[in-house]
Enzyme design. Sequence first.
Site, PDB file in Angstrom:
ATOM      1  CG  HIS A 217       1.820   6.754  -2.727  1.00 38.21           C
ATOM      2  ND1 HIS A 217       2.420   5.522  -2.608  1.00 38.21           N
ATOM      3  CD2 HIS A 217       1.445   7.112  -1.466  1.00 38.21           C
ATOM      4  CE1 HIS A 217       2.404   5.140  -1.334  1.00 38.21           C
ATOM      5  NE2 HIS A 217       1.820   6.089  -0.618  1.00 38.21           N
TER       6      HIS A 217
ATOM      7  N   GLY B 205       7.476   3.508  -0.565  1.00 32.51           N
ATOM      8  CA  GLY B 205       6.919   2.231  -0.135  1.00 32.51           C
ATOM      9  C   GLY B 205       7.748   1.612   0.982  1.00 32.51           C
TER      10      GLY B 205
END
Length: 486
Positions: free
Chosen positions: A409, A412
């Site tokens: 997504h 990080g």
Amino acid sequence: MSEEWLGPLEKIDDYRWRIPKDYKPGMRVPGIIYANEKLLKDIRHDKAAEQVANVAFLPGIVRASMAMPDIHWGYGFPIGGVAATDPSNGGVISPGGVGFDINCGVRLLRTGLQYDEIKDNIKDLVYGLFSDVPSGVGSEGDIRVTGKEEKEILVKGAKWAVKKGYGIEQDLECTEEYGAIEGADPEAVSERAYKRGKSQSGTLGSGNHFLEIQVIDQTYDSSLCDAFGLSMGQVTLMIHSGSRGLGYQICEDYTRGMVHCLEKYNINLPDRQLACAPVNSPEGKAYLSAMKCAANYAWANRQCLMFLARRVFEKVLKKSWEKMGMYLIYDVAHNIAKIEKYTIDGKEKNLCVHRKGATRAFGPGHPALPEKYKLTGQPVIIPGDMGRNSYLLAGTQKAVEETFGSTCHGAGRVKSRSAATKSINPDTLLKELEAKGITVMASGRGTLVEEAPQAYKNINDVVDVVHNAGISKRICRMRPVGVIKG
């Protein structure tokens, strides 16, 4: 959690690593982490891999506890975690597998503008967005709603916003779940959650939430670029926000309540942050209904944010957003649990798929996709940090078969917010970004340093892993030129 993790990781191939099922007594499945050798060093720097192993204890978990290359420490589940459970086999749902910012997600708009056309307007656009789009902790917006409308938003999501004039029907076609997931029940939401969400529709929020003006600086697949109407030098706009205080309160309410379910349903877990209940139990059904309310609220929120952003472009560039070609490519959810069909051991099953800091990545032909994306696969949007790049990719059939239709997504974190604050000078950071041609405005200097590029993994490395592992396919890369940070 900065202590290095020293547990076992068996190499499956260049992009996958296994935590064996016998690592901890009680693991029902192995853990699988998507990463390359370079990213493994960062992954071992905290105990997120231990969380991958802990998730493998969940009743009814299927195949493996998985983590994407943007994995880092989270609440219960690691951020970047993916797990599917089988409700017909005692499978559970865990609020920690969704996260506090329910349906934190991102949407990407293309435009018909080339960077050279608007490069002299970037600062005015950034100032306009910062002025007209409320951001920051507890920010409240101009889009106010009544109590009755609030409940309507929780059921209708982005469809409510379009009905109110904050977009067009085509926007819904280009939104995951068409902007509203079925089964939301406002009665499952506490009064405190209602109160926290009531004045926050159309607000950006804080932390890593952003509005970003971008330029396509690299293309990878010409046929997919053509299908999506994208080319080198084209201006795009990315919006990243979630369900604000409403989603946070729903998670808090149900996380606290589900601790009691562990004893009630005789569930043994190594971490109480994984508190859960069977999907088909009263508690599981109530959480799922409330979570869907927050998800719908988030889709409405991003729809309203897009409306406000389109209006700013109109003001600054003196054209209608339609003439500027500001059309939505797609909107994806990052923190969500969904009931989805998969074939397991030759049988089609409804599974509860948790994606926490992970993106749905359905391949070509998937029935959940709108007609316009049936041939290409689902658009997958992966933002990076404000000093590097973001990506548009497409979902693949391999993701459906291997990761329950999931990919990473974002970049990080590699530095906690407090560590970033201690080690990064905001004035130096602003100068570095300005030297790269990036105009940034934030609601506070603290947000700026917490979200510095140095606090994140290099998105280019992360995307290399998911592309080369075959669970999403690169289409193009964008670089930021104007950033609004909450």
